[in-house]
Enzyme design. Structure first.
Site, PDB file in Angstrom:
ATOM      1  N   ASP A   1     -62.252  23.458 -14.227  1.00  0.00           N
ATOM      2  CA  ASP A   1     -63.776  23.571 -14.051  1.00  0.00           C
ATOM      3  C   ASP A   1     -64.185  22.098 -13.638  1.00  0.00           C
ATOM      4  OD1 ASP A   1     -64.549  25.900 -15.389  1.00  0.00           O
ATOM      5  OD2 ASP A   1     -63.644  25.009 -17.246  1.00  0.00           O
TER       6      ASP A   1
ATOM      7  N   HIS B   1     -58.786  21.617 -22.441  1.00  0.00           N
ATOM      8  CA  HIS B   1     -58.989  23.051 -22.552  1.00  0.00           C
ATOM      9  C   HIS B   1     -58.825  23.539 -23.854  1.00  0.00           C
ATOM     10  CE1 HIS B   1     -58.950  27.293 -21.183  1.00  0.00           C
ATOM     11  NE2 HIS B   1     -59.138  26.751 -20.179  1.00  0.00           N
TER      12      HIS B   1
END
Length: 431
Positions: free
Chosen positions: A366, A308
């Site tokens: 995600d 991330h």
């Protein structure tokens, strides 16, 4: 004595810069008077080191893997709250009482219907139109149905009404966007269902048969929406604040945020996860081959849904949604799905292989959210719409905070690198 920093320019006096500190001890140099006093501006591409506002909404510590809404840990909210309760918290700054939540939820239920003229706008879009184009267009079009919303001096009551309308109607618009894309009849909302159940009903029910809402699916959807509800000053949120700083309406500002989210570098990550899993499946499903490709610095292949930009150790949202993913896939009888098998093998590699551990390439939110949406039957083109639906309370809260703080209109500076002054050349003299 207040802390300060000194900036010294060659051949000039030292400039004292005040240091401002947040409640979580984040510190920043206050350069508000820098240009006036020195003629200089700062250069910070992408604003990676620039605090553009002071906000009391969301605290994020990427190094420690911390995410809190109004001080409440995301883990507690995802476990104990509903999406509308979290929306109220973000927008109004405190957890609602039972009466406040009942009134807020009731008002949203009351306003889920959209004007029938909206259907005419739907009919005007080609069948090939991406759902995010429709969502952003119809969100902005709400300004036409509620023209008073453009008044920059709305009362608190009128602002609250616009907030309720937007939360209520976006769920209907989002569901209708899906139904329109597949040529199904549009479903009107039902006032006897809660927010998440009503959305699932509008998305997946048919007039020809009874629709049963699965409680596990409702719970997973609630968690997904909560986990995406706000994430500090990301691209789309900054867009909402910047557009809103010009006194643009709530609907126009959020429409701009939707378009920012639509960018594949921002909101399309969970769609890219599913597309990656499907590509691996088409290739034969050998995950070891693709793990090796991911490690090869000369190979363009990248594992999507790992690591991330902000979180450096782990994504706190991923731990929460992984459990929901396992529950939903089990409840839907999809434990043996080829895509799930591929996802599990990639996940295991990322959590145990030193290559991924050293580079902090852990599965993020995600990775799991894409798997859940796929399991629910939501097409990949709708994934970003689902993201927008979850992020809506955060956008609203940020817009509201910016207006209440009377923040100035956004106006970044630039470093000009073009031609210096030159004279106009007549057409017949140009080469």
């Amino acid at each position: 004595m207040a802390e300060t920093a000194e900036l010294t320019l060659a051949g000039g006096p030292a400039l004292s810069l005040p240091v401002t500190e947040g409640t979580e001890h984040e510190k920043a140099f206050d350069i508000g008077k820098l240009r006036d006093q020195t003629g200089y501006v700062t250069y910070d591409p992408g604003y990676k080191n620039t605090g553009a506002c002071k906000s009391a909404i969301t605290f994020l510590d990427g190094e420690q893997g911390i995410l809190r809404y109004r001080g409440y840990p995301i883990e507690q909210l995802a476990e104990k709250s509903s999406f509308l309760e979290v929306a109220y918290l973000l927008i109004y700054g405190h957890l609602p009482t039972a009466a406040e939540l009942a009134d807020f939820s009731g008002q949203i239920t009351k306003h889920t219907l959209v004007h029938e003229d909206m259907r005419k706008i739907f009919d005007g879009f080609p069948s090939s139109t991406h759902p995010m184009a429709i969502l952003s267009s119809l969100t902005c079009a709400l300004t036409g149905f509620y023209p008073e919303s453009i008044n920059p001096n709305l009362s608190a009551a009128d602002t609250d009404l616009n907030i309720v309308r937007l939360i209520a109607k976006m769920s209907t618009i989002a569901a209708w966007t899906y139904k329109n894309s597949v040529g199904h009849p549009l479903n009107y909302p039902r006032n006897d269902l809660d927010y998440a159940s009503n959305f699932l009903y509008m998305m997946f029910s048919f007039p020809t048969e009874k629709y049963e809402v699965n409680p596990l699916v409702v719970s997973a959807l609630n968690k997904l929406l909560i986990l995406h509800a706000d994430h500090e000053q990301n691209c789309s949120t900054s867009t909402v604040r910047l557009v809103g700083s010009a006194n643009a309406s709530l609907y126009g500002s959020v429409s701009a945020g939707i378009n920012a989210l639509w960018g594949p570098l921002h909101g399309g990550a969970n769609q890219e996860v599913i597309e990656m899993l499907e590509a691996i499946e088409r290739d034969g499903g050998d995950t070891s081959k693709f793990i090796a490709k991911a490690k090869d610095k000369n190979d363009s292949f990248r594992l999507m849904g790992f690591g991330h930009r902000v979180y450096k150790n782990f994504d706190p949202r991923a731990k929460i949604i992984k459990k929901s993913a396992d529950e939903v896939l089990s409840a839907l009888g999809m434990q043996d799905s080829p895509l799930l098998k591929i996802a599990q093998e990639l996940e295991q590699a990322a959590l145990t292989d030193q290559y991924f551990i050293e580079r902090k390439l852990y599965p993020n939110v995600d990775f799991y959210s894409g798997i859940i949406y796929k399991a629910l039957g939501i097409p990949t083109e709708m994934f970003t719409v689902m993201f927008a639906l979850g992020r809506l309370p955060g956008w609203i809260a940020q817009w509201k905070e910016m207006r209440e703080n009377k923040e100035p209109i956004g106006r970044p500076r630039q470093i000009y690198v073009g031609e210096t002054e030159r004279d106009y050349v007549p057409m017949d003299a140009r080469k």
